[in-house]
Design an enzyme around this catalytic site. Sequence first.
Site, PDB file in Angstrom:
ATOM      1  N   LYS A  14     -35.094   7.379   2.328  1.00  7.37           N
ATOM      2  CA  LYS A  14     -34.288   6.280   1.786  1.00  7.37           C
ATOM      3  C   LYS A  14     -32.822   6.408   2.212  1.00  7.37           C
ATOM      4  O   LYS A  14     -32.234   5.465   2.733  1.00  7.37           O
ATOM      5  CB  LYS A  14     -34.367   6.253   0.243  1.00  7.37           C
ATOM      6  CG  LYS A  14     -35.780   6.123  -0.302  1.00  7.37           C
ATOM      7  CD  LYS A  14     -35.807   6.070  -1.826  1.00  7.37           C
ATOM      8  CE  LYS A  14     -35.338   7.326  -2.519  1.00  7.37           C
ATOM      9  NZ  LYS A  14     -36.278   8.459  -2.480  1.00  7.37           N
ATOM     10  N   ARG A  89     -35.542   3.362 -10.479  1.00  5.35           N
ATOM     11  CA  ARG A  89     -36.537   4.430 -10.475  1.00  5.35           C
ATOM     12  C   ARG A  89     -37.462   4.369 -11.694  1.00  5.35           C
ATOM     13  O   ARG A  89     -38.346   5.215 -11.832  1.00  5.35           O
ATOM     14  CB  ARG A  89     -35.821   5.772 -10.468  1.00  5.35           C
ATOM     15  CG  ARG A  89     -35.784   6.455  -9.093  1.00  5.35           C
ATOM     16  CD  ARG A  89     -35.021   7.755  -9.254  1.00  5.35           C
ATOM     17  NE  ARG A  89     -35.278   8.723  -8.228  1.00  5.35           N
ATOM     18  CZ  ARG A  89     -34.513   8.903  -7.159  1.00  5.35           C
ATOM     19  NH1 ARG A  89     -33.483   8.136  -6.936  1.00  5.35           N
ATOM     20  NH2 ARG A  89     -34.801   9.863  -6.300  1.00  5.35           N
ATOM     21  N   ARG A 128     -34.203  20.300   4.535  1.00  2.92           N
ATOM     22  CA  ARG A 128     -32.857  19.841   4.168  1.00  2.92           C
ATOM     23  C   ARG A 128     -32.168  20.876   3.281  1.00  2.92           C
ATOM     24  O   ARG A 128     -30.967  21.097   3.391  1.00  2.92           O
ATOM     25  CB  ARG A 128     -32.946  18.488   3.432  1.00  2.92           C
ATOM     26  CG  ARG A 128     -31.573  17.936   3.071  1.00  2.92           C
ATOM     27  CD  ARG A 128     -31.641  16.514   2.532  1.00  2.92           C
ATOM     28  NE  ARG A 128     -32.264  16.421   1.229  1.00  2.92           N
ATOM     29  CZ  ARG A 128     -32.477  15.278   0.581  1.00  2.92           C
ATOM     30  NH1 ARG A 128     -32.133  14.133   1.127  1.00  2.92           N
ATOM     31  NH2 ARG A 128     -33.028  15.266  -0.602  1.00  2.92           N
ATOM     32  N   ARG A 134     -28.125  21.480  -1.815  1.00  3.91           N
ATOM     33  CA  ARG A 134     -28.587  20.792  -3.025  1.00  3.91           C
ATOM     34  C   ARG A 134     -29.583  21.676  -3.771  1.00  3.91           C
ATOM     35  O   ARG A 134     -30.634  22.019  -3.224  1.00  3.91           O
ATOM     36  CB  ARG A 134     -29.258  19.457  -2.646  1.00  3.91           C
ATOM     37  CG  ARG A 134     -28.261  18.333  -2.466  1.00  3.91           C
ATOM     38  CD  ARG A 134     -28.914  17.056  -2.042  1.00  3.91           C
ATOM     39  NE  ARG A 134     -29.953  16.576  -2.946  1.00  3.91           N
ATOM     40  CZ  ARG A 134     -30.521  15.384  -2.839  1.00  3.91           C
ATOM     41  NH1 ARG A 134     -30.126  14.554  -1.877  1.00  3.91           N
ATOM     42  NH2 ARG A 134     -31.462  15.017  -3.675  1.00  3.91           N
ATOM     43  N   ARG A 146     -40.326  17.019  -8.747  1.00  3.73           N
ATOM     44  CA  ARG A 146     -39.668  15.738  -8.437  1.00  3.73           C
ATOM     45  C   ARG A 146     -40.707  14.702  -8.004  1.00  3.73           C
ATOM     46  O   ARG A 146     -40.628  13.530  -8.384  1.00  3.73           O
ATOM     47  CB  ARG A 146     -38.626  15.921  -7.328  1.00  3.73           C
ATOM     48  CG  ARG A 146     -37.408  16.675  -7.803  1.00  3.73           C
ATOM     49  CD  ARG A 146     -36.548  17.141  -6.654  1.00  3.73           C
ATOM     50  NE  ARG A 146     -35.962  16.044  -5.893  1.00  3.73           N
ATOM     51  CZ  ARG A 146     -35.389  16.192  -4.709  1.00  3.73           C
ATOM     52  NH1 ARG A 146     -35.317  17.380  -4.139  1.00  3.73           N
ATOM     53  NH2 ARG A 146     -34.886  15.158  -4.090  1.00  3.73           N
TER      54      ARG A 146
HETATM   55  P1  B4P Z   1     -34.128  11.256   2.563  1.00  3.73           P
HETATM   56  O1  B4P Z   1     -35.575  10.958   2.501  1.00  3.73           O
HETATM   57  O2  B4P Z   1     -33.231  10.309   3.218  1.00  3.73           O
HETATM   58  O3  B4P Z   1     -33.769  11.560   1.045  1.00  3.73           O
HETATM   59  P2  B4P Z   1     -33.903  10.518  -0.151  1.00  3.73           P
HETATM   60  O4  B4P Z   1     -35.302  10.002  -0.301  1.00  3.73           O
HETATM   61  O5  B4P Z   1     -32.817   9.502  -0.009  1.00  3.73           O
HETATM   62  O6  B4P Z   1     -33.444  11.427  -1.295  1.00  3.73           O
HETATM   63  P3  B4P Z   1     -33.820  11.915  -2.721  1.00  3.73           P
HETATM   64  O7  B4P Z   1     -34.893  11.098  -3.361  1.00  3.73           O
HETATM   65  O8  B4P Z   1     -34.010  13.373  -2.566  1.00  3.73           O
HETATM   66  O9  B4P Z   1     -32.493  11.819  -3.530  1.00  3.73           O
HETATM   67  P4  B4P Z   1     -31.684  10.927  -4.506  1.00  3.73           P
HETATM   68  O10 B4P Z   1     -30.317  11.255  -4.109  1.00  3.73           O
HETATM   69  O11 B4P Z   1     -32.077   9.495  -4.546  1.00  3.73           O
HETATM   70  O12 B4P Z   1     -33.961  12.627   3.295  1.00  3.73           O
HETATM   71  C1  B4P Z   1     -34.843  13.726   3.165  1.00  3.73           C
HETATM   72  C2  B4P Z   1     -34.892  14.540   4.441  1.00  3.73           C
HETATM   73  O13 B4P Z   1     -35.888  13.979   5.305  1.00  3.73           O
HETATM   74  C3  B4P Z   1     -33.597  14.550   5.242  1.00  3.73           C
HETATM   75  O14 B4P Z   1     -33.322  15.859   5.645  1.00  3.73           O
HETATM   76  C4  B4P Z   1     -33.889  13.649   6.452  1.00  3.73           C
HETATM   77  O15 B4P Z   1     -33.218  14.058   7.608  1.00  3.73           O
HETATM   78  C5  B4P Z   1     -35.389  13.815   6.617  1.00  3.73           C
HETATM   79  N1  B4P Z   1     -36.019  12.626   7.197  1.00  3.73           N
HETATM   80  C6  B4P Z   1     -35.752  11.347   6.878  1.00  3.73           C
HETATM   81  N2  B4P Z   1     -36.530  10.510   7.603  1.00  3.73           N
HETATM   82  C7  B4P Z   1     -37.339  11.317   8.386  1.00  3.73           C
HETATM   83  C8  B4P Z   1     -38.358  11.064   9.367  1.00  3.73           C
HETATM   84  N3  B4P Z   1     -38.722   9.827   9.675  1.00  3.73           N
HETATM   85  N4  B4P Z   1     -38.958  12.122   9.940  1.00  3.73           N
HETATM   86  C9  B4P Z   1     -38.580  13.387   9.635  1.00  3.73           C
HETATM   87  N5  B4P Z   1     -37.620  13.702   8.729  1.00  3.73           N
HETATM   88  C10 B4P Z   1     -36.999  12.667   8.121  1.00  3.73           C
HETATM   89  O16 B4P Z   1     -32.033  11.526  -5.968  1.00  3.73           O
HETATM   90  C11 B4P Z   1     -31.731  12.844  -6.378  1.00  3.73           C
HETATM   91  C12 B4P Z   1     -31.898  13.005  -7.884  1.00  3.73           C
HETATM   92  O17 B4P Z   1     -30.929  12.184  -8.584  1.00  3.73           O
HETATM   93  C13 B4P Z   1     -33.227  12.575  -8.487  1.00  3.73           C
HETATM   94  O18 B4P Z   1     -34.212  13.589  -8.394  1.00  3.73           O
HETATM   95  C14 B4P Z   1     -32.809  12.278  -9.958  1.00  3.73           C
HETATM   96  O19 B4P Z   1     -32.684  13.479 -10.705  1.00  3.73           O
HETATM   97  C15 B4P Z   1     -31.437  11.673  -9.814  1.00  3.73           C
HETATM   98  N6  B4P Z   1     -31.462  10.188  -9.748  1.00  3.73           N
HETATM   99  C16 B4P Z   1     -31.073   9.441  -8.662  1.00  3.73           C
HETATM  100  N7  B4P Z   1     -31.235   8.129  -8.904  1.00  3.73           N
HETATM  101  C17 B4P Z   1     -31.743   8.030 -10.165  1.00  3.73           C
HETATM  102  C18 B4P Z   1     -32.147   6.925 -10.972  1.00  3.73           C
HETATM  103  N8  B4P Z   1     -32.081   5.668 -10.527  1.00  3.73           N
HETATM  104  N9  B4P Z   1     -32.651   7.182 -12.216  1.00  3.73           N
HETATM  105  C19 B4P Z   1     -32.718   8.435 -12.674  1.00  3.73           C
HETATM  106  N10 B4P Z   1     -32.368   9.526 -11.956  1.00  3.73           N
HETATM  107  C20 B4P Z   1     -31.865   9.334 -10.714  1.00  3.73           C
END
Ligand code: B4P
Length: 193
Positions: A14, A89, A128, A134, A146
Amino acid sequence: MLNLVLFGPPGAGKGTQSEKLIRKYNLVHLSTGDLLRSQIAAGTELGLRAKQLMDNGLLVPDEVVIGMIESKLQENQSAPGFIFDGFPRTVNQAIALDQLLDQHQTRITVMVALVVDSEELTRRLLLRGQTSGRPDDQNEELIRRRVQEYNDKTAPVADYYNQQQKYVAIDGIGSIEDIFQTICQKIEESVVR
Ligand code: B4P
């Protein structure tokens, strides 16, 4: 106005895809994960409370993230559109978002869900974790929690958008560029619909 929800489990891509989409479509990026991490970095009371939950792989309370989104919408009234990354979420967050957008005379255009299996999610997040600093990316058990939290509380949000005929699922495994192209295609199909 283009308002996109980018949806998927932790590590689905995302944040990665959001960076490319905001450049292409000139959207304001609203990532609740980033907003919460900046509260933690600033050492606010909200940040301290959120950190305890996030470090344990748990969602923070709905009212906290809804309040953050509400003030960001207020601050960006002339934006050409928004990308909601990691929000909503829960179904309650999705309902609140519809109400907030309604107050701003706009609505969600499409929700794009990135589909990735849990083995690949674990692999990506551990990778990551080697450089991100993190705490929630540091160990496999926490990552599985998670993903479990996602399955229990977040996955039902897909049905909410499906009922509004706004849900589009795409394969989140493949090159970042190929996935980006597929997302753009789905966005453009939704805009002309
Ligand atoms: P991404 O995949 O980009 O990470 P994300 O889904 O955006 O992040 P996440 O869900 O962890 O975090 P968030 O901050 O929303 O990247 C992951 C890795 O994969 C990277 O290293 C990237 O390079 C790699 N990658 C990406 N695409 C790839 C591909 N095609 N092939 C190979 N590798 C690839 O949330 C963090 C925490 O915040 C949650 O757990 C929760 O506690 C809280 N939170 C956030 N929003 C909330 C909400 N709305 N309600 C309640 N809690 C919330």
